[in-house]
Design a protein around this motif. Structure first.
Motif, PDB file in Angstrom:
ATOM      1  N   MET A   1      33.556  17.419  17.691  1.00  0.00           N
ATOM      2  CA  MET A   1      33.094  15.597  17.950  1.00  0.00           C
ATOM      3  C   MET A   1      32.129  14.715  18.233  1.00  0.00           C
ATOM      4  SD  MET A   1      32.195  13.560  21.425  1.00  0.00           S
ATOM      5  CE  MET A   1      32.640  14.933  22.936  1.00  0.00           C
ATOM      6  N   MET A   2      31.582  14.474  18.068  1.00  0.00           N
ATOM      7  CA  MET A   2      30.582  13.335  17.657  1.00  0.00           C
ATOM      8  C   MET A   2      31.077  12.054  18.628  1.00  0.00           C
ATOM      9  SD  MET A   2      29.796  13.203  13.734  1.00  0.00           S
ATOM     10  CE  MET A   2      30.506  11.716  13.338  1.00  0.00           C
ATOM     11  N   GLN A   3      30.016  11.309  19.007  1.00  0.00           N
ATOM     12  CA  GLN A   3      29.540  10.103  19.474  1.00  0.00           C
ATOM     13  C   GLN A   3      28.262   8.644  18.723  1.00  0.00           C
ATOM     14  OE1 GLN A   3      29.408  11.118  23.871  1.00  0.00           O
ATOM     15  NE2 GLN A   3      31.074  10.107  24.044  1.00  0.00           N
ATOM     16  N   ASN A   4      29.172   8.117  19.106  1.00  0.00           N
ATOM     17  CA  ASN A   4      27.949   6.670  18.084  1.00  0.00           C
ATOM     18  C   ASN A   4      26.700   6.713  19.503  1.00  0.00           C
ATOM     19  OD1 ASN A   4      26.281   4.057  17.893  1.00  0.00           O
ATOM     20  ND2 ASN A   4      27.709   4.114  16.025  1.00  0.00           N
ATOM     21  N   ARG A   5      25.690   6.690  18.818  1.00  0.00           N
ATOM     22  CA  ARG A   5      24.379   6.739  19.731  1.00  0.00           C
ATOM     23  C   ARG A   5      23.879   5.755  19.941  1.00  0.00           C
ATOM     24  NH1 ARG A   5      18.143   8.994  18.188  1.00  0.00           N
ATOM     25  NH2 ARG A   5      17.837   9.545  20.771  1.00  0.00           N
TER      26      ARG A   5
ATOM     27  N   LEU B   1      26.647  12.761   6.582  1.00  0.00           N
ATOM     28  CA  LEU B   1      25.609  12.292   7.041  1.00  0.00           C
ATOM     29  C   LEU B   1      24.523  13.511   7.337  1.00  0.00           C
ATOM     30  CD1 LEU B   1      28.883  13.222   9.323  1.00  0.00           C
ATOM     31  CD2 LEU B   1      27.674  10.974   9.294  1.00  0.00           C
ATOM     32  N   THR B   2      23.495  13.596   7.818  1.00  0.00           N
ATOM     33  CA  THR B   2      21.849  14.159   7.574  1.00  0.00           C
ATOM     34  C   THR B   2      21.649  14.062   9.001  1.00  0.00           C
ATOM     35  OG1 THR B   2      21.373  12.876   5.733  1.00  0.00           O
ATOM     36  CG2 THR B   2      19.418  13.359   7.182  1.00  0.00           C
ATOM     37  N   ARG B   3      20.959  15.503   8.808  1.00  0.00           N
ATOM     38  CA  ARG B   3      21.040  16.299  10.702  1.00  0.00           C
ATOM     39  C   ARG B   3      19.511  15.768  10.379  1.00  0.00           C
ATOM     40  NH1 ARG B   3      21.627  22.558  12.920  1.00  0.00           N
ATOM     41  NH2 ARG B   3      21.514  22.036  14.563  1.00  0.00           N
ATOM     42  N   THR B   4      18.875  15.118  11.989  1.00  0.00           N
ATOM     43  CA  THR B   4      17.886  14.805  11.336  1.00  0.00           C
ATOM     44  C   THR B   4      17.404  15.650  12.783  1.00  0.00           C
ATOM     45  OG1 THR B   4      18.286  13.090  13.001  1.00  0.00           O
ATOM     46  CG2 THR B   4      18.118  12.628  10.143  1.00  0.00           C
ATOM     47  N   ALA B   5      17.782  15.843  13.543  1.00  0.00           N
ATOM     48  CA  ALA B   5      17.189  16.338  15.242  1.00  0.00           C
ATOM     49  C   ALA B   5      18.307  17.786  15.250  1.00  0.00           C
ATOM     50  CB  ALA B   5      17.888  15.178  15.926  1.00  0.00           C
ATOM     51  N   PRO B   6      18.596  18.719  16.560  1.00  0.00           N
ATOM     52  CA  PRO B   6      19.551  19.572  16.644  1.00  0.00           C
ATOM     53  C   PRO B   6      20.733  18.354  16.771  1.00  0.00           C
ATOM     54  CG  PRO B   6      17.352  19.952  17.622  1.00  0.00           C
ATOM     55  CD  PRO B   6      17.218  18.566  16.990  1.00  0.00           C
ATOM     56  N   ARG B   7      21.208  17.247  17.529  1.00  0.00           N
ATOM     57  CA  ARG B   7      22.157  17.609  18.497  1.00  0.00           C
ATOM     58  C   ARG B   7      22.074  15.428  17.176  1.00  0.00           C
ATOM     59  NH1 ARG B   7      21.854  16.129  23.138  1.00  0.00           N
ATOM     60  NH2 ARG B   7      23.639  15.046  23.419  1.00  0.00           N
ATOM     61  N   ILE B   8      21.509  15.303  16.570  1.00  0.00           N
ATOM     62  CA  ILE B   8      21.611  13.888  15.633  1.00  0.00           C
ATOM     63  C   ILE B   8      22.150  13.985  14.403  1.00  0.00           C
ATOM     64  CG2 ILE B   8      20.049  11.263  15.680  1.00  0.00           C
ATOM     65  CD1 ILE B   8      18.325  12.189  18.309  1.00  0.00           C
ATOM     66  N   LEU B   9      23.161  13.334  14.489  1.00  0.00           N
ATOM     67  CA  LEU B   9      23.376  13.227  12.123  1.00  0.00           C
ATOM     68  C   LEU B   9      23.299  11.619  11.945  1.00  0.00           C
ATOM     69  CD1 LEU B   9      26.714  14.979  12.599  1.00  0.00           C
ATOM     70  CD2 LEU B   9      24.269  16.289  12.065  1.00  0.00           C
ATOM     71  N   VAL B  10      22.896  10.936  11.200  1.00  0.00           N
ATOM     72  CA  VAL B  10      22.648  10.095  10.217  1.00  0.00           C
ATOM     73  C   VAL B  10      24.026   9.461   9.016  1.00  0.00           C
ATOM     74  CG1 VAL B  10      20.803   7.967   9.714  1.00  0.00           C
ATOM     75  CG2 VAL B  10      20.259   9.491  11.206  1.00  0.00           C
ATOM     76  N   ASP B  11      24.418   8.733   9.081  1.00  0.00           N
ATOM     77  CA  ASP B  11      25.096   8.315   7.940  1.00  0.00           C
ATOM     78  C   ASP B  11      23.909   7.533   7.452  1.00  0.00           C
ATOM     79  OD1 ASP B  11      25.320   5.634   8.578  1.00  0.00           O
ATOM     80  OD2 ASP B  11      27.407   5.970   9.852  1.00  0.00           O
ATOM     81  N   GLU B  12      24.687   6.947   5.690  1.00  0.00           N
ATOM     82  CA  GLU B  12      24.275   6.439   4.748  1.00  0.00           C
ATOM     83  C   GLU B  12      24.227   5.180   5.469  1.00  0.00           C
ATOM     84  OE1 GLU B  12      28.718   7.767   3.295  1.00  0.00           O
ATOM     85  OE2 GLU B  12      27.232   7.841   4.818  1.00  0.00           O
ATOM     86  N   ARG B  13      24.098   4.985   6.147  1.00  0.00           N
ATOM     87  CA  ARG B  13      24.141   2.871   6.171  1.00  0.00           C
ATOM     88  C   ARG B  13      22.932   2.602   8.515  1.00  0.00           C
ATOM     89  NH1 ARG B  13      30.438   0.515   7.268  1.00  0.00           N
ATOM     90  NH2 ARG B  13      30.673   0.462   5.228  1.00  0.00           N
ATOM     91  N   GLY B  14      22.420   3.971   8.723  1.00  0.00           N
ATOM     92  CA  GLY B  14      21.620   4.337   9.446  1.00  0.00           C
ATOM     93  C   GLY B  14      22.118   4.223  10.417  1.00  0.00           C
ATOM     94  N   ASN B  15      23.033   4.157  10.324  1.00  0.00           N
ATOM     95  CA  ASN B  15      23.900   3.859  12.073  1.00  0.00           C
ATOM     96  C   ASN B  15      23.811   6.422  12.665  1.00  0.00           C
ATOM     97  OD1 ASN B  15      25.012   2.393  12.169  1.00  0.00           O
ATOM     98  ND2 ASN B  15      26.958   2.773  10.345  1.00  0.00           N
ATOM     99  N   GLU B  16      23.358   6.552  13.691  1.00  0.00           N
ATOM    100  CA  GLU B  16      22.915   7.619  14.998  1.00  0.00           C
ATOM    101  C   GLU B  16      24.277   8.095  15.387  1.00  0.00           C
ATOM    102  OE1 GLU B  16      19.079   7.163  16.576  1.00  0.00           O
ATOM    103  OE2 GLU B  16      18.273   7.707  14.770  1.00  0.00           O
TER     104      GLU B  16
END
Length: 308
Positions: free
Chosen positions: A89-93, A161-176
């Motif tokens: 499960m993941m949430q919009n930051r 999705l790009t994993r930029t930190a252990p618990r943070i992902l970023v999509d192609e539009r920059g949403n975290e």
């Protein structure tokens, strides 16, 4: 001092000191000139040599094992793997009400902006404002490369999705987006609900007045049997926040806690077991008869609290 001034000074010394002769004076004068030429060239040469030696020592000095371990960990810290999204499960930051759940090849999207003035008594109750929006994407496939996840599904669904930190992902539009825990630390599931036969069992309301309601001894055998009928939940469900905690003392002397999510209607009820020692986290679906038993204990707690 100019040459003429130096010459006059030497002449004065000669006039007062008979041991000084012209040959000695010329030698001293020549030596002063020679040293004046050499000193400016020697200073930078010495500095450069010093820096070269120090630089060589630092360059060839081996790193400690601890430092190498840290560097190696950083290189692999954000590595992407397809299994990372098994039951994830993941949430919009920026807005935690926007949730995404991956389960059994399906991606569930939920946007819950509902606002109630008081706790709703049923799912059909109309909120004060907001709405619940749900969408589902099927046949989800995930491929990875380096720290990126390439997610596809039916009807042309595509998401990177790009994993930029252990618990943070970023999509192609920059949403975290954030995940509850780093992929490397995610607990496993376990099919073991009870550690041993129950000796005593009580429940209390989380955040309540600390009032306990206990299962009677004559009912423990039935409760043990009903717990044995519980099954591991493997399907996606929207769990409510648990209101009660089950406190268990086992016959082997150990104690344990289970979070209780009980339904008063015909909907399924669940308990959640978090084993910190073995790093497991599992949701179990419990039989309706066991849910009814817990509802009776919850009613006792309400009666006691209301009488205070």
């Amino acid at each position: 001092m100019t040459n003429s001034q130096m010459k006059r000074a030497i002449d004065e010394v000669i006039s007062n000191e008979p041991l000084m002769n012209e040959a000695f004076v010329q030698k001293v004068s020549d030596g002063k000139k020679q040293r004046k030429k050499q000193v400016p060239l020697m200073q930078p040469a010495i500095v450069l040599l010093f820096l070269f030696v120090i630089g060589g020592i630092l360059y060839f000095m081996p790193q400690s094992d601890d430092q190498l371990a840290v560097d190696s960990e950083d290189e692999n810290m954000y590595l992407a793997k397809p299994e990372h999204f098994n039951d994830m499960m993941m949430q919009n930051r920026r807005d935690s009400r926007l949730m995404y759940v991956f389960n059994n090849g399906t991606l569930y999207y939920t946007s819950d902006t509902r606002l109630y003035l008081e706790k709703p008594k049923s799912e059909d109750e109309i909120p004060y404002s907001g709405e619940l929006f749900e969408e589902r994407y099927t046949n989800i496939k995930i491929k990875t490369k380096d720290n990126q996840y390439f997610i596809t599904g039916d009807d042309g669904f595509s998401w990177t999705l790009t994993r930029t930190a252990p618990r943070i992902l970023v999509d192609e539009r920059g949403n975290e987006y954030t995940i509850p825990i780093a992929f490397e630390d995610i607990p496993k599931t376990s099919d073991i609900l009870l550690d041993d036969k129950i000796q005593s069992l009580g429940i209390y309301k989380i955040g309540g007045l600390g009032t306990y309601a206990y299962t009677l001894e004559e009912d423990l055998d039935e409760v043990n049997e009903l717990f044995n009928q519980a099954t591991v939940n493997e399907e996606y469900i929207r769990l409510s926040i648990p209101e009660y905690m089950i406190d268990i003392k086992y016959e082997n002397g150990n104690r344990g806690n289970l979070e209780l999510m009980v339904s008063e209607s015909n909907e399924a009820s669940y308990v959640k077991k978090h084993d910190i020692v073995n790093n497991t986290l599992t949701v179990f679906k419990i039989p309706k008869a066991l849910a009814d038993h817990f509802n009776q204990l919850a009613e006792k707690i309400e009666e006691i609290n209301n009488a205070k």
